[in-house]
Design a protein around this motif. Structure first.
Motif, PDB file in Angstrom:
ATOM      1  N   UNK A 113       0.819  -1.218   0.000  1.00 30.72           N
ATOM      2  CA  UNK A 113       0.000   0.000   0.000  1.00 30.72           C
ATOM      3  C   UNK A 113       0.855   1.271   0.000  1.00 30.72           C
ATOM      4  N   UNK A 114       2.131   1.121   0.318  1.00 29.71           N
ATOM      5  CA  UNK A 114       2.987   2.304   0.475  1.00 29.71           C
ATOM      6  C   UNK A 114       3.136   3.039  -0.852  1.00 29.71           C
ATOM      7  N   UNK A 115       2.826   4.329  -0.828  1.00 23.51           N
ATOM      8  CA  UNK A 115       2.965   5.151  -2.026  1.00 23.51           C
ATOM      9  C   UNK A 115       1.910   4.911  -3.089  1.00 23.51           C
ATOM     10  N   UNK A 116       0.893   4.093  -2.762  1.00 29.03           N
ATOM     11  CA  UNK A 116      -0.127   3.750  -3.765  1.00 29.03           C
ATOM     12  C   UNK A 116      -1.199   4.834  -3.894  1.00 29.03           C
ATOM     13  N   UNK A 117      -1.327   5.661  -2.849  1.00 30.28           N
ATOM     14  CA  UNK A 117      -2.409   6.640  -2.822  1.00 30.28           C
ATOM     15  C   UNK A 117      -3.690   6.083  -2.239  1.00 30.28           C
ATOM     16  N   UNK A 118      -3.696   4.785  -1.900  1.00 34.42           N
ATOM     17  CA  UNK A 118      -4.882   4.152  -1.316  1.00 34.42           C
ATOM     18  C   UNK A 118      -4.668   3.871   0.170  1.00 34.42           C
TER      19      UNK A 118
ATOM     20  N   UNK B 114      -7.520  -8.561   6.639  1.00 30.33           N
ATOM     21  CA  UNK B 114      -8.727  -7.770   6.924  1.00 30.33           C
ATOM     22  C   UNK B 114      -8.667  -6.396   6.254  1.00 30.33           C
ATOM     23  N   UNK B 115      -7.684  -6.176   5.391  1.00 27.31           N
ATOM     24  CA  UNK B 115      -7.429  -4.853   4.821  1.00 27.31           C
ATOM     25  C   UNK B 115      -7.666  -4.879   3.310  1.00 27.31           C
ATOM     26  N   UNK B 116      -8.200  -3.761   2.794  1.00 24.42           N
ATOM     27  CA  UNK B 116      -8.513  -3.640   1.369  1.00 24.42           C
ATOM     28  C   UNK B 116      -8.220  -2.206   0.921  1.00 24.42           C
ATOM     29  N   UNK B 117      -7.761  -2.001  -0.325  1.00 25.76           N
ATOM     30  CA  UNK B 117      -7.394  -0.649  -0.784  1.00 25.76           C
ATOM     31  C   UNK B 117      -8.613   0.248  -0.978  1.00 25.76           C
TER      32      UNK B 117
ATOM     33  N   UNK C 154       1.031  -2.667  -5.472  1.00 25.34           N
ATOM     34  CA  UNK C 154       2.030  -3.421  -4.728  1.00 25.34           C
ATOM     35  C   UNK C 154       2.618  -4.615  -5.437  1.00 25.34           C
ATOM     36  N   UNK C 155       3.637  -5.160  -4.802  1.00 32.25           N
ATOM     37  CA  UNK C 155       4.347  -6.328  -5.333  1.00 32.25           C
ATOM     38  C   UNK C 155       3.427  -7.537  -5.428  1.00 32.25           C
ATOM     39  N   UNK C 156       2.417  -7.584  -4.538  1.00 35.42           N
ATOM     40  CA  UNK C 156       1.502  -8.729  -4.510  1.00 35.42           C
ATOM     41  C   UNK C 156       0.261  -8.544  -5.381  1.00 35.42           C
ATOM     42  N   UNK C 157       0.222  -7.448  -6.159  1.00 33.74           N
ATOM     43  CA  UNK C 157      -0.915  -7.189  -7.062  1.00 33.74           C
ATOM     44  C   UNK C 157      -2.257  -7.273  -6.333  1.00 33.74           C
ATOM     45  N   UNK C 158      -2.417  -6.433  -5.331  1.00 29.16           N
ATOM     46  CA  UNK C 158      -3.670  -6.364  -4.581  1.00 29.16           C
ATOM     47  C   UNK C 158      -4.717  -5.652  -5.431  1.00 29.16           C
ATOM     48  N   UNK C 159      -5.859  -6.277  -5.631  1.00 22.46           N
ATOM     49  CA  UNK C 159      -6.932  -5.670  -6.433  1.00 22.46           C
ATOM     50  C   UNK C 159      -7.528  -4.461  -5.717  1.00 22.46           C
TER      51      UNK C 159
END
Length: 220
Positions: A67-72, A98-101, A145-150
């Motif tokens: 999430x770092x630097x993603x703006x979300x 438990x976290x989502x962008x 992110x590196x893990x391609x979080x939707x």
């Protein structure tokens, strides 16, 4: 506590909530728990803010660095304040499972407003069955992110009160965007949300006739 069915993820359990984790999207597709007046009225603990990967997830969860630097924002699905009666239980809500962008002013705006309303109703009505999550069966806004979080397009919350004298249910579906609209504009029946998500939210909790009645109507 009568978990949703028809999901695609693997189901995990914390002491006070359960969730279905989607490896494909690196977040939970739903979280489910019972919100009770008794726990909401206990003394509140300080926010723990200890975001960390969930090492229980079979294929490893997302990571705070995604999430770092993603703006979300790292948006909670089970709100930290809903588990604010215990440092240990609040800490579980900061696991990345438990976290989502979430768009920052959505997380701190209308979504927060809905979380606060839910806690208020939880105190007033004594006990609510809560299911919440992102919409993952539609094309995401993008990935981080590196893990391609939707990044989900929208989020839902479903509330059911099965205690007398006034059994009732309601659902909310809110786009992952800044909004100044009233929450009433995002209300819908549980049935309608089941069609959108593909989940069956409260299978087995109610007699079929009562389930049909509570899930087909809602009253703002």
């Amino acid at each position: 506590y009568y978990l949703p069915t028809n999901g695609q993820g693997d189901i995990y359990h914390q002491t006070y909530y359960s969730f279905s984790y989607s490896e494909k999207h690196e977040q939970a597709e739903w979280v489910a728990y019972v919100l009770e007046r008794e726990t909401l009225n206990r003394p509140r603990v300080k926010r723990t803010d200890n975001f960390r990967a969930d090492l229980e997830i079979a294929g490893r969860s997302s990571d705070p660095n995604d999430y770092r630097g993603s703006g979300y924002d790292r948006g909670h699905l089970v709100p930290a304040a809903d588990m604010g009666f215990s440092v240990e239980e609040m800490s579980t809500t900061f696991l990345m499972s438990n976290i989502s962008p979430q768009v920052r002013n959505f997380n701190g705006g209308i979504w927060r407003e809905l979380e606060e309303l839910t806690r208020g109703w939880g105190k007033y009505f004594k006990r609510l069955y809560v299911v919440s999550g992102p919409i993952l069966n539609e094309q995401p806004i993008g990935y981080i992110g590196r893990n391609n979080v939707s990044i989900p397009k929208a989020y839902f919350k479903v509330l059911l009160d099965v205690d007398d004298p006034e059994k009732k249910g309601i659902a909310f579906l809110i786009p992952n965007a800044v909004s100044n609209e009233p929450l009433e504009n995002f209300m819908l029946s549980i049935d309608d949300l089941e069609v959108i998500t593909g989940f069956n939210f409260y299978a087995g909790l109610l007699e079929e006739s009562l389930e049909e009645e509570l899930e087909s109507t809602y009253d703002p």
